[in-house]
Design a protein around this motif. Sequence first.
Motif, PDB file in Angstrom:
ATOM      1  N   VAL B  30       0.994  -1.207  -0.015  1.00 34.47           N
ATOM      2  CA  VAL B  30       0.221   0.032  -0.081  1.00 34.47           C
ATOM      3  C   VAL B  30       0.989   1.183   0.053  1.00 34.47           C
ATOM      4  CG1 VAL B  30      -2.176  -0.663   0.918  1.00 34.47           C
ATOM      5  CG2 VAL B  30      -0.110  -0.695   2.466  1.00 34.47           C
ATOM      6  N   ALA B  31       0.633   2.163  -1.039  1.00 34.50           N
ATOM      7  CA  ALA B  31       1.447   3.308  -0.865  1.00 34.50           C
ATOM      8  C   ALA B  31       0.652   4.621  -1.300  1.00 34.50           C
ATOM      9  CB  ALA B  31       2.327   3.136  -2.220  1.00 34.50           C
ATOM     10  N   GLY B  32       1.110   5.788  -0.606  1.00 35.78           N
ATOM     11  CA  GLY B  32       0.376   7.074  -0.923  1.00 35.78           C
ATOM     12  C   GLY B  32       0.758   7.758   0.423  1.00 35.78           C
ATOM     13  N   PHE B  93       5.980   8.149   3.094  1.00 38.01           N
ATOM     14  CA  PHE B  93       5.765   8.630   1.610  1.00 38.01           C
ATOM     15  C   PHE B  93       5.094   9.741   1.459  1.00 38.01           C
ATOM     16  CE2 PHE B  93       5.905   7.871  -2.982  1.00 38.01           C
ATOM     17  CZ  PHE B  93       4.694   8.584  -3.370  1.00 38.01           C
ATOM     18  N   GLY B  94       5.686  11.032   0.727  1.00 38.86           N
ATOM     19  CA  GLY B  94       4.794  12.019   0.414  1.00 38.86           C
ATOM     20  C   GLY B  94       5.062  12.977   1.483  1.00 38.86           C
ATOM     21  N   ASP B  95       5.395  12.745   2.729  1.00 37.04           N
ATOM     22  CA  ASP B  95       5.081  13.650   4.021  1.00 37.04           C
ATOM     23  C   ASP B  95       6.241  14.818   4.173  1.00 37.04           C
ATOM     24  OD1 ASP B  95       4.309  10.932   6.547  1.00 37.04           O
ATOM     25  OD2 ASP B  95       3.145  12.352   4.912  1.00 37.04           O
ATOM     26  N   SER B  96       7.233  14.679   3.526  1.00 39.63           N
ATOM     27  CA  SER B  96       8.321  15.634   3.792  1.00 39.63           C
ATOM     28  C   SER B  96       7.998  16.986   3.109  1.00 39.63           C
ATOM     29  CB  SER B  96       9.849  15.165   3.418  1.00 39.63           C
ATOM     30  OG  SER B  96       9.860  14.027   3.773  1.00 39.63           O
ATOM     31  N   VAL B  97       8.631  18.041   3.140  1.00 41.23           N
ATOM     32  CA  VAL B  97       8.396  19.189   2.480  1.00 41.23           C
ATOM     33  C   VAL B  97       9.241  18.816   1.079  1.00 41.23           C
ATOM     34  CG1 VAL B  97       9.197  21.435   2.249  1.00 41.23           C
ATOM     35  CG2 VAL B  97       8.783  20.485   4.417  1.00 41.23           C
ATOM     36  N   TRP B 103      10.552   8.112  -3.790  1.00 38.17           N
ATOM     37  CA  TRP B 103      10.115   6.804  -4.304  1.00 38.17           C
ATOM     38  C   TRP B 103      11.017   5.703  -4.743  1.00 38.17           C
ATOM     39  CZ3 TRP B 103       9.333  11.510  -6.743  1.00 38.17           C
ATOM     40  CH2 TRP B 103      10.177  11.545  -7.794  1.00 38.17           C
ATOM     41  N   LEU B 104      12.168   6.032  -4.496  1.00 37.45           N
ATOM     42  CA  LEU B 104      13.343   5.415  -4.874  1.00 37.45           C
ATOM     43  C   LEU B 104      13.662   3.953  -3.877  1.00 37.45           C
ATOM     44  CD1 LEU B 104      16.265   7.521  -6.334  1.00 37.45           C
ATOM     45  CD2 LEU B 104      14.660   6.175  -7.495  1.00 37.45           C
ATOM     46  N   PRO B 105      13.496   4.406  -2.794  1.00 34.58           N
ATOM     47  CA  PRO B 105      13.307   3.152  -1.873  1.00 34.58           C
ATOM     48  C   PRO B 105      12.365   2.057  -1.987  1.00 34.58           C
ATOM     49  CG  PRO B 105      13.537   5.136  -0.459  1.00 34.58           C
ATOM     50  CD  PRO B 105      13.344   5.546  -1.831  1.00 34.58           C
ATOM     51  N   VAL B 106      11.186   2.592  -2.538  1.00 39.56           N
ATOM     52  CA  VAL B 106       9.869   1.615  -3.271  1.00 39.56           C
ATOM     53  C   VAL B 106      10.616   0.797  -4.166  1.00 39.56           C
ATOM     54  CG1 VAL B 106       7.672   1.479  -3.429  1.00 39.56           C
ATOM     55  CG2 VAL B 106       8.332   3.023  -1.805  1.00 39.56           C
ATOM     56  N   VAL B 107      11.161   1.605  -5.385  1.00 41.39           N
ATOM     57  CA  VAL B 107      11.572   0.967  -6.302  1.00 41.39           C
ATOM     58  C   VAL B 107      12.519  -0.303  -6.168  1.00 41.39           C
ATOM     59  CG1 VAL B 107      12.341   1.206  -8.708  1.00 41.39           C
ATOM     60  CG2 VAL B 107      11.042   2.808  -7.825  1.00 41.39           C
ATOM     61  N   HIS B 108      13.630   0.216  -5.144  1.00 35.56           N
ATOM     62  CA  HIS B 108      14.453  -0.659  -4.880  1.00 35.56           C
ATOM     63  C   HIS B 108      14.041  -2.078  -4.274  1.00 35.56           C
ATOM     64  CE1 HIS B 108      17.747   2.721  -5.177  1.00 35.56           C
ATOM     65  NE2 HIS B 108      17.697   2.168  -5.901  1.00 35.56           N
ATOM     66  N   ASP B 152       2.234  11.874  -7.246  1.00 37.18           N
ATOM     67  CA  ASP B 152       1.557  10.741  -7.662  1.00 37.18           C
ATOM     68  C   ASP B 152       2.066  10.334  -8.956  1.00 37.18           C
ATOM     69  OD1 ASP B 152      -1.709  12.173  -6.724  1.00 37.18           O
ATOM     70  OD2 ASP B 152      -0.217  10.824  -5.464  1.00 37.18           O
ATOM     71  N   VAL B 153       2.236  10.971 -10.008  1.00 35.45           N
ATOM     72  CA  VAL B 153       2.772  10.727 -11.272  1.00 35.45           C
ATOM     73  C   VAL B 153       4.122  10.257 -11.350  1.00 35.45           C
ATOM     74  CG1 VAL B 153       3.291  11.607 -13.700  1.00 35.45           C
ATOM     75  CG2 VAL B 153       0.928  12.487 -12.440  1.00 35.45           C
ATOM     76  N   ALA B 154       4.936  10.741 -10.672  1.00 32.67           N
ATOM     77  CA  ALA B 154       6.407  10.324 -10.531  1.00 32.67           C
ATOM     78  C   ALA B 154       6.575   9.161  -9.677  1.00 32.67           C
ATOM     79  CB  ALA B 154       7.021  11.437  -9.630  1.00 32.67           C
ATOM     80  N   PHE B 155       5.775   8.759  -8.710  1.00 35.30           N
ATOM     81  CA  PHE B 155       5.699   7.457  -8.193  1.00 35.30           C
ATOM     82  C   PHE B 155       5.196   6.299  -9.165  1.00 35.30           C
ATOM     83  CE2 PHE B 155       5.784   4.355  -4.835  1.00 35.30           C
ATOM     84  CZ  PHE B 155       4.697   3.573  -5.379  1.00 35.30           C
TER      85      PHE B 155
END
Lengths: 358, 367
Positions: B30-32, B93-97, B103-108, B152-155
């Motif tokens: 689950v991501a978002g 995910f998506g929290d920081s400023v 998303w790279l850790p997810v891809v890895h 979203d698009v980038a991820f």
Amino acid sequence: MSKGLPETRTDTAMSELVPEPRPKPAVPMKPVSINSNLLGYIGIDTIIEQMRKKTMKTGFDFNIMVVGQSGLGKSTLVNTLFKSQVSRKASSWNREEKIPKTVEIKAIGHVIEEGGVKMKLTVIDTPGFGDQINNENCWEPIEKYINEQYEKFLKEEVNIARKKRIPDTRVHCCLYFISPTGHSLRPLDLEFMKHLSKVVNIIPVIAKADTMTLEEKSEFKQRVRKELEVNGIEFYPQKEFDEDLEDKTENDKIRQESMPFAVVGSDKEYQVNGKRVLGRKTPWGIIEVENLNHCEFALLRDFVIRTHLQDLKEVTHNIHYETYRAKRLNDNGGLPPGEGLLGTVLPPVPATPCPTAE
Amino acid sequence: MDKEYVGFAALPNQLHRKSVKKGFDFTLMVAGESGLGKSTLINSLFLTNLYEDRQVPEASARLTQTLTIERRGVEIEEGGIKVKLTLVDTPGFGDSVDCSDCWLPVVHFIEEQFEQYLRDESGLNRKNIQDSRVHCCLYFISPFGRGLRPLDVAFLRAVHEKVNIIPVIGKADALMPKETQALKQKIREQLKEEEINIYQFPECDSDEDEDFKRQDAEMKGSIPFAVVGSCEVVRDGGTRPVRGRRYSWGTVEVENPHHCDFLNLRRMLVQTHLQDLKEVTHDLLYEGYRARCLQSLARPGARDRASRSKLSRQSATEIPLPMLPLAETEKLIREKDEELRRMQEMLEKMQAQMQQSQAQGEQSDAL
């Protein structure tokens, strides 16, 4: 303008235009007591009526800024607050609308009239805030804009020949929209409010509050309040500017219980119990915007417009603007900012009274 | 007795019995952004309390948080069938400023699972391969935005060719029906525009009945699913108890198809397409990864495209694929190859030199 009437201690602006800073009495006033031995009716109390008439004739300015990620209902809320289309909604489903790459500042002015009183309302929108992948420093354009308005006002103020009524474009109130995640504030929210609460009155608002149940709402509000406190963020009404006990108790209640207001906005009307109300219609019920059981829109509206409008302007003028002015003058070595405002070099503003050496 | 009756029509039953004994495992990611109701939805979908003891960090703690990958496992049994469900969560995910490259850790992570499987598959003991590959990624889109946000698009572009994506609109009770439709439409358009491949439901067989086909078409038309989750049961005096969220103006029922698409998502994810998701992961996504990997080994430095049509498009945010760490024997073979090549080069050089000196010799002879 003055008809020889003394300014009373409970100072309300003689002219609605630019509230003057409270005068420091050179001689401490003796305590005022109600003279019950008046031989007749003087008519001092008609001052209120005179001020009211003046206000109605001249009208007043109010500048409100809305900040928050796109889609949080900023424009809808402002339209609902002022019961008119003062903010153009970024057409939600328009294909051509792209998220701006940097934060833009869009100020749109309207004149609204009610009960004979004219208000020149300016809504300042900030599209692009918080929408990028990298949102570092996205508050800078906003801070810059606010300071520019102070600068504009300062320049007008130090003029030799001043306008009778300096146009007031300073931001009186900044509504910051918090996303209703139900967890806590986002890092961007904290960063923005940390930077901007010192230059402008920030009123945090929980947007689209119809996604939270009553328990979730109160938990979220508590958490947000605590986070703001822990991070030293003073939102309006700021504790340090409470003038007397009456103010303090009233504002304490608002600060500790009601704020941040959890609001819902709408520009559509539906029929509920025979009345037409503003609301949102869902398959499971109709959310009424002005129903206090549903959301706190009415509280926000009363707070901003019906009770604290004048105070917002006064705090902006007496405190935020003065802070800016003092800083500018200090930076300039006591000199007013800018040179040759009218093509002449102005005499330095003396820090202590001293005879002019010309 | 029927002499023509061979009996292999019972094969599906045998398979069925075997797989029931073996059990299923399924990995769901689950991501978002945080706050979109991901944990609540998972608990609702699988009727579990996977997230009972979680602590949501405060905003100031999240200022410097990097994305982490968390795995939780749960065994669910229903009707005699055991499913070992692994949930992969992506808090932060998506929290920081600044969310660049978050998303790279997810891809890895996804690729690591493929890599692990590839190694296991190429290894000697293949009896007990654990399949930890991510079979499906539920991506949560905010109902408050105006469609997909840049993040979203980038991820999605970074992962769409590595995992089955099912886009989902979280906290859909924020939207009125018209708004839901418009948002779905916008998202579908954006997905097409950005060329993001989400999981495609297989077509119905032509011999299915009309009712099923209609249901199937309806389900496909409601993607992205607009969902609402709840772990609470609301008992509105008189009506039967339902899972839902009680507001002052009414109660949202999670399992009411007029209120949200929860039922559709559950039917699709758990009841009908669980197996297909695994197959697509294995046959399409994993094979694509494997082909890319092995080809880049065979021709080091060359970046070949996979032969499969779905994966022949290069995504804009493709990152260099990790080289498969070579087993010892393969390394030796490589080294020997190199040596041979070098020796051959030397031989050629010597031959050329000999020819040159011969030619010179003839010349001087001629003079």
